[in-house]
Design an enzyme around this catalytic site. Structure first.
Site, mmCIF file in Angstrom:
data_model
loop_
_atom_site.group_PDB
_atom_site.id
_atom_site.type_symbol
_atom_site.label_atom_id
_atom_site.label_comp_id
_atom_site.label_asym_id
_atom_site.label_seq_id
_atom_site.Cartn_x
_atom_site.Cartn_y
_atom_site.Cartn_z
ATOM 1 N N LYS A 101 41.644 27.154 72.536
ATOM 2 C CA LYS A 101 41.108 27.984 71.455
ATOM 3 C C LYS A 101 39.590 28.074 71.580
ATOM 4 C CE LYS A 101 41.218 28.450 66.386
ATOM 5 N NZ LYS A 101 41.553 27.803 65.098
ATOM 6 N N SER A 154 44.551 30.632 62.056
ATOM 7 C CA SER A 154 43.559 31.278 62.872
ATOM 8 C C SER A 154 43.765 31.129 64.383
ATOM 9 C CB SER A 154 42.186 30.723 62.502
ATOM 10 O OG SER A 154 42.078 29.372 62.875
ATOM 11 N N SER A 157 46.120 26.440 60.488
ATOM 12 C CA SER A 157 45.781 27.306 61.630
ATOM 13 C C SER A 157 46.474 26.981 62.948
ATOM 14 C CB SER A 157 44.273 27.303 61.863
ATOM 15 O OG SER A 157 43.637 28.096 60.892
#
Lengths: 497, 101
Positions: free
Chosen positions: A80, A155, A179
């Site tokens: 990420k 997210s 997330s």
């Protein structure tokens, strides 16, 4: 060779060690898949040349060391973009950090690299991890591999979409309010938010420091355990990482191979679930419960009277901490600087106005407000008191009634792109109702795909355990994996639309 | 707690506190959005918390020390690469103190 993108890392490792495939072939196959499915927009940055070079070295290491090489030697991973990577652009999905090349590695990333893993790229995400759909990215939304017209969740949507679509067998994400778990659920893969402090947060760009935690995505429970085992542990660079010895997650998982769920008590928090579930999610949840009973589990109704207030407490706590953490983006030491300013104050204000997206600005402003003079007690302190009550609710449940708390991951299946961004920001916040309380309480939670809705969209269940109960959660998840046989590799080959 | 709602000026004040420049045109939408969020979080005021200790952090950690040994820092060339304006080992910013001349 496209089947290479459907394998688990343990299967990859076996083939690499036997010489059946090379890391070069493996990594190339993943870049082919990334290219073939580039419409998903799951990556912000790809590092193909570097990855192929690393694959070449990995092949030599495997030849020399064989099974003494690191567990992930020659195996591709996706990271990420919230996690800093030495020498690889790290944007956090924000214009603010476009072009930012960190001089150091996040501890979790470094541990994966030390185990031989090869980074293929940095995954797309909601800006600074603020969002539940990946639509708040400065680099465009990510699409759900099961249906391109829908969101992957957020997210960490890019990491989830990458693993679900065969672009990478595992990925790292961050989870501040859901997330990791929510996008794992909406994309039909496994994801875990470990206990707060289990994994060092060093190098995870801070959003809400008392809630943030790094964790893994994978297409099998074993891969989840392997990744968690690799990234966990005390780190002198994160004073909140815990000293406790990291359990042997993979070994402990093996003991579940012959087990069912006999004697395990699953708590169903009725008060939290009164808010309404989409029909397909509700049906799936009931089906899961009846299957669990057949597997010997005990189902108990529990009460978490303050869990439903978690969301409001979260949307005070997280913005407050974010307002403080994101003060570092001042246009001076790194990140975007406006090209027109006359004073220092103006430099700050313009750089931040240009660099941050709308949702990030809203959260910083809410945070600044709730921390401002005269409002602290009514908002921030109140939210931290609610946090105590939420923690006590879970403590009481685990002490008196159950071993694991079971809910769906999300109240709905993956929603349509644009469906929630066009409404009030609050609409998006409500997607986190089942995931947020766990961050406030610091507990570990795992997202397990269990079934497909009538429109063929994944539905996931969340299991939550007491502090440091990751082994139990992984074990329970492995039973689910065996019993529900969710088609986790269905989108890892072939066309995606 | 009585229900609170931000005015145009409050929104501008909060933007100032946040060091984020906003335009007049942005104020009405921001006001509406921030107020809808505040309305929602204010539901907490209905929950009694008298005497409840706040939890700021999950684990009771404090004063985590490490050995006082020096470690290499980043080379200034590395910092120069990521800084928007860096010269002679300094970050350059607009003049802060006005000269009298």
């Amino acid at each position: 060779m496209s089947e290479l993108t459907s394998l688990t890392t343990s299967e990859m490792r076996a083939k690499l060690l036997s010489g059946e495939i090379s890391s070069m072939e493996l990594v190339s196959a993943h870049f082919d898949r990334i290219e073939e499915t580039s419409d998903l927009n799951s990556f912000i940055t790809l590092v193909k040349d570097q990855a192929l070079k690393n694959a070449e070295s990995a092949d030599i290491i495997i030849k020399e060391k064989g099974s003494n090489s690191g567990l992930f030697t020659g195996i591709p991973v996706a990271i990420k973009d919230q996690l800093v990577t030495k020498g690889i652009e790290t944007t956090c999905g924000s214009k603010m950090l476009k072009g930012f090349i960190p001089p150091y590695d996040c501890t979790a990333v470094k541990k994966l690299k030390d185990a031989g893993a090869i980074i293929v790229g940095k995954t797309n995400q909601d800006e600074f991890a603020m969002g539940s759909s990946n639509e708040y990215s400065a680099f465009g939304p990510v699409k759900n591999p099961w249906d391109n017209s829908r969101v992957p969740g957020g997210s960490s949507g890019g990491s989830a979409a990458a693993v679900a679509s065969g672009q990478s067998p595992i990925a790292l994400g961050t989870d501040t309010g859901g997330s990791i778990r929510q996008p794992a659920g909406l994309c039909g893969i496994y994801g875990m938010k470990p206990t707060y402090g289990r994994v060092s947060r060093y190098g995870a760009v801070a959003f809400a420091s008392s809630l943030d935690q790094i964790g893994p995505f994978a297409r099998s429970v074993k891969d989840l355990a392997l990744t968690l085992q690799t990234i966990s542990g005390l780190d002198s660079n994160d004073a909140t990482s815990v000293k406790d010895k990291v359990p042997e997650f993979v070994k402990e998982l093996e003991s579940w191979e012959s087990k069912d769920l006999k004697g395990i008590r699953f708590g169903i928090p009725k008060d939290l679930m009164s808010g309404g579930l989409e029909d397909s999610v509700s049906n799936s949840f009931n089906e899961v419960i009846s299957r669990l009973v057949k597997l010997g589990a005990e189902i108990v109704e529990i009460s978490l009277p303050h869990a439903s207030s978690s969301l409001a407490a979260y949307y005070i706590t997280a913005p407050a901490e974010a307002a403080s953490n994101l003060a570092r983006f001042d246009g001076i030491r790194y990140g975007h600087r406006s090209s027109s300013y006359h004073s220092l104050q103006e430099l700050y204000e313009k750089s931040r106005a240009e660099g941050f997206g709308k949702e990030v600005k809203r959260r910083i402003m809410i945070g600044s407000f709730v921390l401002s003079s005269g409002y602290y007690d009514a908002y921030y302190k109140k939210a931290q008191q609610i946090r105590t009550l939420v923690i006590n609710d879970y403590k009481a449940a685990f002490m008196n009634s159950c071993d694991v708390v079971l809910t769906p991951v999300s109240p709905t299946v993956a929603f349509k792109l644009g469906e929630k961004t066009s409404a009030s920001p609050l609409t998006m916040y409500l997607a986190d109702i089942f995931t947020v309380p766990i961050n406030l309480a610091g507990l570990p939670g795992i997202s397990i795909p269990t079934s497909l809705s009538p429109e063929k969209l994944p539905i996931g269940m969340q299991c939550v355990g007491p502090l440091f109960s990751e082994s139990l959660l992984l074990g329970v998840a492995s039973v689910f994996e065996r019993e529900f046989k969710f088609p986790v590799t269905q989108r890892t080959t072939g066309r995606i639309n | 707690m009585k229900k609170l709602s931000l005015s145009d000026n409050d929104v501008k004040h909060v933007a100032k506190l946040s060091a984020i420049e906003i335009t007049e045109e942005e104020v009405p939408t921001l006001k509406e959005q921030l107020n809808s969020i505040l309305d929602y979080v204010q539901t907490l005021s209905e929950i009694p918390t008298r005497g409840v200790e706040p939890t700021f952090h999950i684990h009771p950690v404090s004063n985590v020390f490490r050995d006082d040994v020096h470690q290499a820092s980043y080379k200034s060339e590395e910092i120069a690469k990521i800084a928007p304006d860096f010269k002679d080992n300094f970050f350059r910013v607009p003049q802060i103190i006005k000269s009298n001349s």
